[in-house]
Design a protein around this motif. Structure first.
Motif, short mmCIF file in Angstrom:
data_model
loop_
_atom_site.label_atom_id
_atom_site.label_comp_id
_atom_site.label_asym_id
_atom_site.label_seq_id
_atom_site.Cartn_x
_atom_site.Cartn_y
_atom_site.Cartn_z
N ILE A 113 0.98 -1.17 -0.05
CA ILE A 113 -0.06 -0.04 0.10
C ILE A 113 0.95 1.18 -0.02
CG2 ILE A 113 -2.05 1.31 1.07
CD1 ILE A 113 -2.67 -1.33 2.49
N SER A 144 0.76 5.23 -0.11
CA SER A 144 -0.18 6.76 0.27
C SER A 144 -0.13 7.72 -1.07
CB SER A 144 0.13 7.29 1.33
OG SER A 144 1.31 8.11 1.50
N PRO A 166 -2.17 7.44 -4.70
CA PRO A 166 -2.07 6.25 -4.13
C PRO A 166 -2.04 5.03 -4.73
CG PRO A 166 -4.09 6.69 -3.58
CD PRO A 166 -3.59 7.89 -4.43
N ILE A 209 -2.86 0.53 -4.44
CA ILE A 209 -2.90 -0.57 -3.51
C ILE A 209 -2.74 -1.76 -4.44
CG2 ILE A 209 -4.59 -1.91 -1.88
CD1 ILE A 209 -5.86 0.97 -1.44
N ALA A 212 -5.58 3.66 1.73
CA ALA A 212 -4.29 4.61 1.37
C ALA A 212 -4.96 6.06 1.26
CB ALA A 212 -3.91 4.08 0.25
N ASN A 249 -0.77 11.66 6.40
CA ASN A 249 -0.62 10.36 5.48
C ASN A 249 -0.94 9.05 6.53
OD1 ASN A 249 -0.36 11.24 2.74
ND2 ASN A 249 1.65 11.28 3.00
N VAL A 267 -1.58 4.59 5.71
CA VAL A 267 -1.80 3.44 5.05
C VAL A 267 -2.08 2.51 5.98
CG1 VAL A 267 -0.33 3.95 2.94
CG2 VAL A 267 0.60 3.07 5.01
N GLU A 302 5.16 3.98 2.26
CA GLU A 302 4.94 2.93 1.44
C GLU A 302 4.84 1.63 2.41
OE1 GLU A 302 7.62 0.51 -1.76
OE2 GLU A 302 7.46 2.64 -1.93
#
Length: 212
Positions: free
Chosen positions: A58, A60, A68, A70, A133, A166, A168, A202
């Motif tokens: 994932i 962001s 982002p 995924i 995300a 941010n 995730v 990440e």
């Protein structure tokens, strides 16, 4: 006789060289193919996942410019290339047993209707894996009800999520403990990598398959 010997010598040399290079080409090609297969892991992760685990990655968004991404079990579910991401929260729901994509959606957390996200989270079925995300701003419209839903999914940081942070997260409906798959970075003008936004996040790992 001299020409015949020379011709035979050239012919023999050509046959040897052709056999050698043909063999070398096949060996190099085979090694290259095997090497590529050995080095490449699902979702481009650094390590392979064991049996009965799903690989995921994932990423962001970066500021309000780069969207982002995924990936789950080596399939890109959401990304800018697929043109299915948006400002706010990008969420994909996956069957925890089969790994099949169930649903995905984006929720504008700056000026959108928060009730749509409330309904989306409330309808998640037991055993569903939830991948999230952030992009641009993930928290302006966030309320206590939405935060409680994410806590139920295993989030530890959703209560702290603020403007342009941010985030995730990978959780699941029915988790008994907090999810180990979550990263959060605050929007702080002293540490932001971009003008007004923190650096992207990440996260990669192996999510266990639901076996019962």
């Amino acid at each position: 006789i001299r020409y015949a010997v020379l011709l035979l010598t050239l012919l023999a040399t050509w046959l040897v060289m052709q056999t050698y290079f043909d063999h070398r080409w096949k060996t190099i090609s085979l090694r290259s193919w095997l090497g590529e297969q050995l080095l490449r892991h699902k979702c481009g992760n650094q390590k392979s996942c064991p049996l009965n685990y799903f690989a995921f990655k994932i990423i962001s968004g970066a500021a309000n410019v780069v969207g982002p991404s995924i990936c789950f079990d080596d399939v890109i579910l959401m990304s800018s290339v697929k043109n299915n991401i948006g400002r706010g929260l990008n969420i994909a729901l996956v069957n925890g047993s089969s790994g099949q994509l169930l649903k995905m959606n984006t929720f504008d957390m700056y000026s959108g209707d928060i009730s749509k996200l409330e309904t989306f989270l409330q309808e998640i079925q037991h055993g569903t894996i939830v991948l999230t995300a952030s992009y641009d701003d993930a928290a302006t419209r966030m309320n206590d009800k939405v935060r409680a839903h994410f806590v139920e999914l295993g989030s530890s940081y959703v209560k702290e999520l603020g403007f342009r942070d941010n985030w995730v997260f990978l959780g699941a409906k029915g988790m008994k403990n907090k999810s180990p798959f979550e990263e959060h970075i605050k929007n702080d003008k002293e540490t932001n990598k971009y003008d007004g936004w923190p650096e992207l996040l990440e996260m990669e790992g192996c999510a266990p398959r639901k076996m019962d």
